[in-house]
Design a protein around this motif. Structure first.
Motif, short mmCIF file in Angstrom:
data_model
loop_
_atom_site.label_atom_id
_atom_site.label_comp_id
_atom_site.label_asym_id
_atom_site.label_seq_id
_atom_site.Cartn_x
_atom_site.Cartn_y
_atom_site.Cartn_z
N ASN A 80 -69.31 118.68 -26.42
CA ASN A 80 -69.39 120.05 -26.94
C ASN A 80 -70.37 120.88 -26.12
OD1 ASN A 80 -72.01 119.53 -27.77
ND2 ASN A 80 -71.56 119.53 -29.96
N LYS A 81 -70.52 122.16 -26.48
CA LYS A 81 -71.27 123.06 -25.59
C LYS A 81 -72.73 122.67 -25.45
CE LYS A 81 -72.07 126.46 -29.22
NZ LYS A 81 -71.95 127.82 -29.68
N TYR A 82 -73.25 121.92 -26.42
CA TYR A 82 -74.67 121.53 -26.32
C TYR A 82 -74.86 120.30 -25.45
CZ TYR A 82 -74.96 124.74 -30.22
OH TYR A 82 -74.86 125.84 -31.00
N ALA A 83 -73.74 119.59 -25.15
CA ALA A 83 -73.82 118.38 -24.35
C ALA A 83 -73.43 118.61 -22.90
CB ALA A 83 -72.92 117.30 -24.94
N ARG A 84 -72.95 119.82 -22.61
CA ARG A 84 -72.37 120.08 -21.30
C ARG A 84 -73.38 120.09 -20.16
NH1 ARG A 84 -66.63 121.41 -20.46
NH2 ARG A 84 -65.92 120.66 -22.48
N TRP A 85 -72.86 119.91 -18.96
CA TRP A 85 -73.71 119.87 -17.77
C TRP A 85 -74.46 121.17 -17.57
CZ3 TRP A 85 -73.01 123.43 -13.98
CH2 TRP A 85 -71.80 124.14 -14.01
N ASN A 86 -73.90 122.31 -18.01
CA ASN A 86 -74.57 123.58 -17.74
C ASN A 86 -75.81 123.78 -18.60
OD1 ASN A 86 -73.31 124.14 -20.14
ND2 ASN A 86 -71.80 125.55 -19.25
N GLN A 87 -76.04 122.86 -19.56
CA GLN A 87 -77.27 122.91 -20.33
C GLN A 87 -78.42 122.31 -19.54
OE1 GLN A 87 -77.57 124.13 -23.84
NE2 GLN A 87 -75.94 125.12 -22.71
N PHE A 88 -78.07 121.51 -18.52
CA PHE A 88 -79.09 120.78 -17.77
C PHE A 88 -79.39 121.41 -16.43
CE2 PHE A 88 -79.10 117.63 -20.90
CZ PHE A 88 -77.79 117.47 -21.33
N ILE A 89 -78.46 122.25 -15.97
CA ILE A 89 -78.70 122.94 -14.70
C ILE A 89 -78.59 124.43 -14.99
CG2 ILE A 89 -77.91 123.22 -12.33
CD1 ILE A 89 -76.66 120.43 -12.58
N PRO A 90 -79.73 125.14 -14.97
CA PRO A 90 -79.69 126.55 -15.40
C PRO A 90 -79.07 127.44 -14.35
CG PRO A 90 -81.92 125.94 -14.72
CD PRO A 90 -81.07 124.74 -14.51
N LEU A 91 -77.79 127.81 -14.58
CA LEU A 91 -77.13 128.66 -13.60
C LEU A 91 -76.93 130.09 -14.12
CD1 LEU A 91 -74.44 126.28 -12.06
CD2 LEU A 91 -76.57 127.04 -11.06
N SER A 92 -76.90 130.25 -15.46
CA SER A 92 -76.66 131.60 -15.99
C SER A 92 -77.99 132.32 -16.18
CB SER A 92 -75.92 131.49 -17.32
OG SER A 92 -76.79 130.95 -18.29
N THR A 93 -77.92 133.64 -16.23
CA THR A 93 -79.14 134.44 -16.44
C THR A 93 -79.81 134.04 -17.74
OG1 THR A 93 -77.70 136.18 -15.65
CG2 THR A 93 -79.97 136.82 -16.16
N GLU A 94 -78.98 133.83 -18.75
CA GLU A 94 -79.49 133.51 -20.07
C GLU A 94 -80.34 132.25 -20.02
OE1 GLU A 94 -77.06 131.45 -22.70
OE2 GLU A 94 -78.92 131.27 -23.85
N ARG A 95 -79.87 131.25 -19.29
CA ARG A 95 -80.61 129.99 -19.20
C ARG A 95 -81.90 130.16 -18.40
NH1 ARG A 95 -80.29 126.52 -22.96
NH2 ARG A 95 -80.47 124.58 -21.76
N ILE A 96 -81.82 130.94 -17.34
CA ILE A 96 -83.01 131.13 -16.50
C ILE A 96 -84.08 131.88 -17.30
CG2 ILE A 96 -83.89 132.24 -14.40
CD1 ILE A 96 -81.17 131.65 -13.12
N VAL A 97 -83.64 132.88 -18.06
CA VAL A 97 -84.59 133.62 -18.91
C VAL A 97 -85.21 132.69 -19.93
CG1 VAL A 97 -84.68 135.34 -20.75
CG2 VAL A 97 -83.54 135.90 -18.61
N ASN A 98 -84.38 131.84 -20.53
CA ASN A 98 -84.84 130.86 -21.51
C ASN A 98 -85.90 129.96 -20.88
OD1 ASN A 98 -84.76 128.15 -22.95
ND2 ASN A 98 -83.47 129.37 -24.31
#
Lengths: 219, 360, 62
Positions: A80-98
């Motif tokens: 699911n979305k919380y287990a996905r690879w994009n949770q571990f590699i911050p590629l989106s602006t939202e993740r980088i801000v987080n």
């Protein structure tokens, strides 16, 4: 009227692999430490074979760990979305801000922890790094087995290639050093989970057992 | 010079037929061949001429020649000198200076393609290769000239195989092994020194079958370097049982316990030391109570180092620290930092965000 | 005046070159050089002192 609701965050494979990793890391560390520096002088008995036993347990735990790590990597693409690879590699602006907001919060420079129902971006990045270290431990372990057994197809695929990149002494030294890195990670990981549970009051510590976190009406 | 057969030359030296056949059997055993090959080996040594061998020395200590020359009784080691026709060997040949150079020149021209070249010592390549001159010629040039006309090239000792001790960090003369100079097939009889019995076996194999034995990925013959020392060590039961020597001369040391904790590199070393041992089967380092230093492994002087410690040191921290001290130190520092963070957080925490949600 | 060179000097360990100036059948001057250098002292620097003997014994295999 209850204004909190619970959300299913950590799927079963995520939790199972987490606990297999945790338990096998403890087992691998204790047995591994003994293999590198036998700390226990065995009783003078021919039927007690501590080194042989430690190695056996180490190898069994290593195979369990390998299976768990590889399966979790697979799950990063189908979970699911919380287990996905994009949770571990911050590629989106939202993740980088987080990531930045979390760093400021842990550094006492921000009053509130940013909202992230799943992993924070810092947690995600730390898990990526630790997974690379896990993969090194697995590969170097197989490389050491390859040398000790003078061959073996599985050992060759698992780590034989590492012998062509690094010399054996360095492989062994890093295998040992990374155990310490993993323990430093464990100290920080357990502390931060405990700390965030207190700050966020969302049942974080329980979530790795039940899979659920609890959120207030703003969510 | 070498018209008589190997068997004839042995008879002339007083070796009996019985000893000759024993030698053939032992060679088959070392080579890992079945007893049915013994008659074939005997026939080859009876009929064939002694092969001409040219033995060159470069950046070495002569330890491998000494390994061959050490013989307390007529034995396999001594027989080597009888089964080959040693045409050039600077440590034992009679001529010197120009006469010696002429001797070498004659062999490599008159017997081009028909001599075995044995190399002892590494080849320095720094500054154009000036760190080893023989008769006014650089080692690197001699190596290429002799190597190109040999029917087989055998590097003996870790120096000739992989650069050995002169190639240890920081390798001031940029020494390399013979294979790095010649390329092609070079039999690497590694070891520091190599075991003379393995050398004899290679020569016997070549004389009998006309081919060199199967080699591993480092060019070492599999019959001698195919098995891990840790798996064939007589002290392995002590390892499995957790009985380790902790200090030189302690009770464990006197009882012959495992030398793992004293830095034995047996788990990463490959050679037949535990089986055929040294000085005609007398002993080997572990049997004598000293840990293995993996002397047949490439770069062992840096890889298997420190010799009396289980693991090499963490780079940049000096030889006294090791991974455990460094790791424990950093883990302790992390625990302290984490505790401090927790205290600060507890002391400075105002109402948390979810406290505002107290709507229930 | 003749110059005599013996290189290699055999039946020794290592590599040695002897040059001599001969006048009237007598050697009037001579130079002896070791023509090989490995730098084992340099290699030893910075290593554990307890390992020194293992390196140094490889200076000469005789």
């Amino acid at each position: 009227m209850a204004t909190t609701h619970r959300e299913y965050i950590w799927e079963i494979p995520v939790r199972i692999t987490h606990w297999i990793n945790a338990i096998s890391i403890v087992v691998l560390s204790v047995t591994g430490f003994y293999i590198g520096s036998p700390f226990w002088d065995s009783p003078n008995s021919d039927s007690v074979l501590p080194m042989a036993l430690m190695r056996f347990i180490h190898f069994v735990a290593a195979y369990a760990f390998t299976a768990s790590v590889l399966f979790r990597i697979y799950w990063m693409f189908v979970g699911n979305k919380y287990a996905r690879w994009n949770q571990f590699i911050p590629l989106s602006t939202e993740r980088i801000v987080n990531f930045i907001q979390c760093a400021l919060f842990y550094g006492f420079m921000r009053k509130e922890i940013p909202h992230s129902p799943g992993h924070t971006a810092i947690a995600g990045v730390s898990y990526s790094i630790i997974f690379l270290i896990f993969l090194y431990e697995i590969a170097s372990g197989f490389a050491l087995l390859y040398v000790a057994n003078g061959g073996g197809a599985i050992y060759n695929i698992g780590g034989g290639w590492l012998l062509r990149i690094m010399d054996l002494g360095t492989i062994r030294m890093l295998h040992h050093v990374f155990m310490w890195v993993i323990w430093i990670f464990v100290i920080i990981h357990v502390y931060i989970s405990w700390h965030n549970d207190i700050i966020e009051r969302n049942g974080l510590m329980s979530s790795i057992f039940s899979g659920y976190k609890f959120f207030g009406k703003h969510h | 010079m070498s018209e008589e057969s190997i068997y004839e030359s042995l008879l002339r030296k007083g070796v009996s037929r019985r000893d000759f056949l024993k030698f053939c059997s032992t060679s088959a055993m070392i080579l890992g061949l079945s007893s049915s090959t013994v008659p074939k080996i005997a026939e080859a040594l009876e009929k064939k001429e002694r092969p001409s061998v040219v033995w060159l020395h470069f950046s070495e200590c002569t330890g491998d020649s000494e390994s061959v020359l050490r013989a307390s009784k007529p034995s396999i080691a001594q027989v080597i000198l009888d089964i080959v026709s040693l045409e050039y060997h600077e440590t034992i040949m009679a001529p010197s200076g120009h006469a010696a150079e002429k001797s070498l020149k004659d062999i490599i021209t008159k017997k081009k393609g028909k001599y075995i070249a044995v190399y002892e010592g590494a080849v320095p390549t720094a500054d154009g290769g000036v760190y080893c001159f023989i008769g006014g010629h650089k080692a690197i040039d001699i190596c290429k000239e002799v190597g190109s006309g040999a029917m087989a090239n055998i590097a003996v000792g870790n120096c000739a195989c992989f650069g050995g001790i002169p190639a240890a960090n920081p390798n001031p003369t940029k020494c390399v092994g013979i294979k790095d100079i010649l390329g092609g097939t070079v039999v690497n009889l590694a070891g520091c020194p190599m075991n003379a019995e393995n050398f004899t076996a290679v020569v016997v194999h070549f004389v009998t079958f006309g081919t060199l034995p199967a080699l591993d990925k480092h060019g070492r013959p599999l019959f001698a370097y195919g098995k891990c020392i840790h798996n064939n060590c007589e002290r392995r039961p002590h390892f499995d049982q957790g009985q380790f020597v902790r200090q030189w001369g302690d009770m464990g040391h006197r009882l012959g316990w495992c030398l793992y904790e004293m830095g034995c590199k047996g788990p990463m070393a490959y050679q037949n030391c535990p089986t055929i041992r040294w000085n005609e089967g007398t002993s080997w380092p572990v049997q004598a109570g000293h840990p293995c230093i993996a002397c047949a492994s490439p770069n062992n002087w840096d890889d298997a180092y420190p010799f009396y410690k289980r693991m090499e040191g963490v780079p940049g921290v000096g030889w006294q620290a090791n991974a455990d001290k460094v790791g424990l130190g950093i883990a302790a520092a992390t625990a302290a930092a984490v505790a401090a963070h927790g205290i600060i957080r507890a002391a400075t925490r105002g109402k948390g965000p979810s406290d505002k949600e107290e709507g229930h | 005046m003749a110059k005599l060179v013996v290189d290699p000097v055999t039946r020794i360990e290592g590599h040695m070159r002897v040059e001599a100036k001969v006048e009237g059948g007598k050697i009037v001057d001579a130079w002896v050089s070791g023509t090989m250098w490995r730098g084992i002292e340099t290699i030893l620097k910075g290593r554990d002192p307890r390992d020194a003997w293992l390196f140094v014994s490889r200076v000469c295999g005789v």
